[in-house]
Design an enzyme around this catalytic site. Structure first.
Site, PDB file in Angstrom:
ATOM      1  N   CYS A  92       2.322   0.143 -11.442  1.00  0.00           N
ATOM      2  CA  CYS A  92       3.144   1.097 -12.201  1.00  0.00           C
ATOM      3  C   CYS A  92       4.627   0.766 -12.066  1.00  0.00           C
ATOM      4  O   CYS A  92       5.264   0.335 -13.008  1.00  0.00           O
ATOM      5  CB  CYS A  92       2.883   2.507 -11.684  1.00  0.00           C
ATOM      6  SG  CYS A  92       1.173   2.927 -11.734  1.00  0.00           S
ATOM      7  N   LYS A 111       8.224   8.354 -19.487  1.00  0.00           N
ATOM      8  CA  LYS A 111       7.378   7.742 -18.449  1.00  0.00           C
ATOM      9  C   LYS A 111       8.036   6.466 -17.932  1.00  0.00           C
ATOM     10  O   LYS A 111       8.116   6.221 -16.727  1.00  0.00           O
ATOM     11  CB  LYS A 111       6.009   7.412 -19.042  1.00  0.00           C
ATOM     12  CG  LYS A 111       5.123   6.593 -18.150  1.00  0.00           C
ATOM     13  CD  LYS A 111       4.687   7.361 -16.925  1.00  0.00           C
ATOM     14  CE  LYS A 111       3.865   6.516 -16.005  1.00  0.00           C
ATOM     15  NZ  LYS A 111       3.465   7.254 -14.802  1.00  0.00           N
TER      16      LYS A 111
HETATM   17  N1  SAJ Z   1       8.306   1.552  -2.193  1.00  0.00           N
HETATM   18  C1  SAJ Z   1       9.317   1.022  -1.385  1.00  0.00           C
HETATM   19  N2  SAJ Z   1      10.301   1.863  -0.932  1.00  0.00           N
HETATM   20  C2  SAJ Z   1      10.314   3.195  -1.253  1.00  0.00           C
HETATM   21  C3  SAJ Z   1       9.284   3.711  -2.089  1.00  0.00           C
HETATM   22  C4  SAJ Z   1       8.284   2.872  -2.549  1.00  0.00           C
HETATM   23  O1  SAJ Z   1       9.333  -0.170  -1.054  1.00  0.00           O
HETATM   24  O2  SAJ Z   1      11.212   3.905  -0.800  1.00  0.00           O
HETATM   25  C5  SAJ Z   1       7.257   0.650  -2.700  1.00  0.00           C
HETATM   26  C6  SAJ Z   1       5.878   1.037  -2.188  1.00  0.00           C
HETATM   27  O3  SAJ Z   1       5.626   0.428  -0.938  1.00  0.00           O
HETATM   28  C7  SAJ Z   1       4.983   0.478  -3.283  1.00  0.00           C
HETATM   29  C8  SAJ Z   1       5.829   0.626  -4.553  1.00  0.00           C
HETATM   30  O4  SAJ Z   1       7.181   0.771  -4.116  1.00  0.00           O
HETATM   31  O5  SAJ Z   1       4.734  -0.893  -3.058  1.00  0.00           O
HETATM   32  C9  SAJ Z   1       5.437   1.823  -5.424  1.00  0.00           C
HETATM   33  O6  SAJ Z   1       5.319   2.900  -4.566  1.00  0.00           O
HETATM   34  P1  SAJ Z   1       5.278   4.433  -5.113  1.00  0.00           P
HETATM   35  O7  SAJ Z   1       5.447   5.298  -3.922  1.00  0.00           O
HETATM   36  O8  SAJ Z   1       6.208   4.599  -6.234  1.00  0.00           O
HETATM   37  O9  SAJ Z   1       3.765   4.641  -5.570  1.00  0.00           O
HETATM   38  P2  SAJ Z   1       2.934   4.546  -6.933  1.00  0.00           P
HETATM   39  O10 SAJ Z   1       3.260   3.330  -7.683  1.00  0.00           O
HETATM   40  O11 SAJ Z   1       1.539   4.772  -6.506  1.00  0.00           O
HETATM   41  O12 SAJ Z   1       3.356   5.885  -7.784  1.00  0.00           O
HETATM   42  C10 SAJ Z   1       4.366   5.871  -8.739  1.00  0.00           C
HETATM   43  C11 SAJ Z   1       4.896   7.305  -8.840  1.00  0.00           C
HETATM   44  N3  SAJ Z   1       6.043   7.334  -9.733  1.00  0.00           N
HETATM   45  C12 SAJ Z   1       7.211   7.828  -9.254  1.00  0.00           C
HETATM   46  O13 SAJ Z   1       7.346   8.168  -8.082  1.00  0.00           O
HETATM   47  C13 SAJ Z   1       8.327   7.913 -10.248  1.00  0.00           C
HETATM   48  C14 SAJ Z   1       3.807   8.192  -9.417  1.00  0.00           C
HETATM   49  O14 SAJ Z   1       4.293   9.516  -9.594  1.00  0.00           O
HETATM   50  C15 SAJ Z   1       3.379   7.649 -10.758  1.00  0.00           C
HETATM   51  O15 SAJ Z   1       2.399   8.479 -11.358  1.00  0.00           O
HETATM   52  C16 SAJ Z   1       2.800   6.257 -10.541  1.00  0.00           C
HETATM   53  O16 SAJ Z   1       3.850   5.418 -10.007  1.00  0.00           O
HETATM   54  C17 SAJ Z   1       2.305   5.792 -11.880  1.00  0.00           C
HETATM   55  O17 SAJ Z   1       1.050   5.930 -12.074  1.00  0.00           O
HETATM   56  O18 SAJ Z   1       3.108   5.487 -12.754  1.00  0.00           O
END
Ligand code: SAJ
Length: 420
Positions: free
Chosen positions: A264, A210
């Site tokens: 996360c 994880k």
């Molecule tokens: N972000 C960027 N650039 C990107 C992608 C994301 O700046 O290219 C930023 C987003 O704006 C946000 C943060 O990163 O602020 C996190 O975004 P996210 O799309 O990773 O969304 P979360 O945190 O809701 O979901 C993640 C996911 N993990 C992965 O993609 C490995 C999800 O599958 C997990 O279940 C979740 O974390 C968690 O609960 O751990």
């Protein structure tokens, strides 16, 4: 089969209602009285599509009931918070509280499953807590202990907020027991409602998987953010750069942003930095790069604002990522709050997914407004979140504005201040 779910948050509640719908007898436990009352009325305290329908159906079926106390069950799922404040130790107090809460109800043959994102080794520590409290039970594989046996495993979540109920069933699941028999018993439980692959391992590897998943994402976002800093320095449009580089058949550079939010991706890597500070260097640096972006955006906006007399700044988006209403740990909200403290102009906030601004922004004099009105009034348009709801905005309105775009949202429009 009876299941007791401890912690009815954005993982525990969907899990509890899904299990009830699938025919399990489910008892949910939470420390928050309001949460319990809401759920017993079939309502929910979490914004998640279809969750309210699921909870209502589960409660009305009589197979989901919740209270502040656990009950005897065959399987206990612990889905409580594991907060981690940067530069501090992981906070396992909620896990310990949940373990001690179930201790009186444990019987031989029970399975205890920790779903909370945890530092490597937590499941084994939790097992020690259980054994200290219940010396009549055993986790030994010895035959003569079979009649006192309980089973303990870790099964991390990876559901995407907004698609939790579908992903709970469809995602492949990693199951790591403290021993082989624990793994196998937990696997048999998840097979009853998971359609994704069930992947067997040990508890520490499951915990680590994880943390590795989310650290992988954080490092890749940091790479994109570092490119945005380099491109600003070299006068290159980072959005164009990434679009072009990603045409390489094996390159997939993620998107720069104003920082990494949510509880996360911005949190889980710290568990690894804390566990292996000498080894987790790239993972640590990625956290530093991502956490540098909000301050960098504030600095760039302040630079531009100071060249104008009492500018009006329209801030588009406050949530931590696109198309959701969650402002917790949102870099966008933090940037707006920071800008308001600099008193460099009038701040208008546009956030289509909320009705009322958080108290802190209201007190800072920030006004919540519809996008058209805010953009018309503004001298500077600061795009912080790439909400789909922002697509229809008339690009001609932006022509005479200073547009600062942290997400490459308007990147196809000319005269857009690149990078940031
Ligand atoms: N972000 C960027 N650039 C990107 C992608 C994301 O700046 O290219 C930023 C987003 O704006 C946000 C943060 O990163 O602020 C996190 O975004 P996210 O799309 O990773 O969304 P979360 O945190 O809701 O979901 C993640 C996911 N993990 C992965 O993609 C490995 C999800 O599958 C997990 O279940 C979740 O974390 C968690 O609960 O751990």
């Amino acid at each position: 089969n009876k299941v007791c779910v401890i912690g009815l948050g954005y993982i525990g509640l969907p899990t509890a209602s899904l299990l009830a719908i699938k025919g399990f007898d489910v008892h949910g436990v939470d420390v928050n009285r309001q949460t319990i009352d809401l759920i017993n009325q079939g309502e929910v305290h979490i914004v998640e599509p279809d969750l309210d329908i699921m909870v209502k159906a589960a409660v009305q079926s009589g197979r989901l009931h919740v209270s502040e106390e656990p009950e005897e069950a065959d399987v206990f799922i612990l889905a409580v918070p594991t907060p981690f404040q940067e530069n501090q130790k992981p906070d396992l107090s909620y896990v310990k509280q949940a373990v001690l809460a179930v201790v009186p109800y444990l019987r031989p043959g029970n399975i205890v499953i920790l779903e909370s994102t945890s530092p490597v080794g937590t499941t084994e520590t939790a097992t020690e807590w259980l054994m200290e409290a219940r010396t009549d039970l055993s986790v030994s594989g010895l035959v003569h202990q079979a009649s006192r046996r309980i089973y303990v495993a870790h099964c991390p979540e990876r559901v995407m907020p907004g698609q939790i109920l579908r992903e709970l069933v469809e995602n492949d699941r990693i199951i790591g027991g403290i021993d082989l028999e624990s793994t196998q018993r937990a696997v048999a439980f998840y097979r009853q409602f998971v359609s994704g692959k069930i992947l067997e391992t040990n508890a520490k590897t499951a915990e680590m998987a994880k943390l590795a998943e989310n650290s992988f994402r954080d490092v890749n976002i940091a790479f994109a953010n570092e490119l945005s800093l380099i491109c600003d320095h070299l006068g290159i449009n980072v959005w164009e750069l990434i679009r072009l580089a990603n045409h390489h058949p094996r390159v997939n550079i993620l998107q720069p942003g104003p920082g990494v939010g949510g509880h996360c991706i911005a949190v889980d890597p710290w568990f690894l930095v804390d566990a292996a500070p000498e080894q987790a260097k790239l993972i640590h640096t990625a956290r530093v790069v991502n956490d540098f972006k909000p301050g960098y955006v504030v600095e760039k906006v302040a630079e531009r604002a100071k060249r104008l007399k009492s500018p009006i700044i329209a801030c588009l988006g406050l949530s931590f990522k696109a198309n959701i209403d969650d402002l917790r740990e949102s870099p966008a909200a933090a940037i707006v709050e920071h800008l308001s403290k600099l008193e460099i102009g009038t701040l208008l906030a546009v956030e289509p997914h909320i009705r009322v601004l958080p108290e802190s922004l209201q007190q800072a004099g920030v006004q919540l407004m519809e996008i058209e009105e805010a953009v018309r009034k503004a001298d500077i348009v600061l795009l912080l979140v790439n909400h789909d709801a922002f697509y229809p905005i008339d690009r001609n309105l932006l022509q005479e504005k200073i547009v600062m775009d942290t997400r490459g949202f308007f990147s196809e429009s000319p005269r857009v201040q690149v990078g940031v």
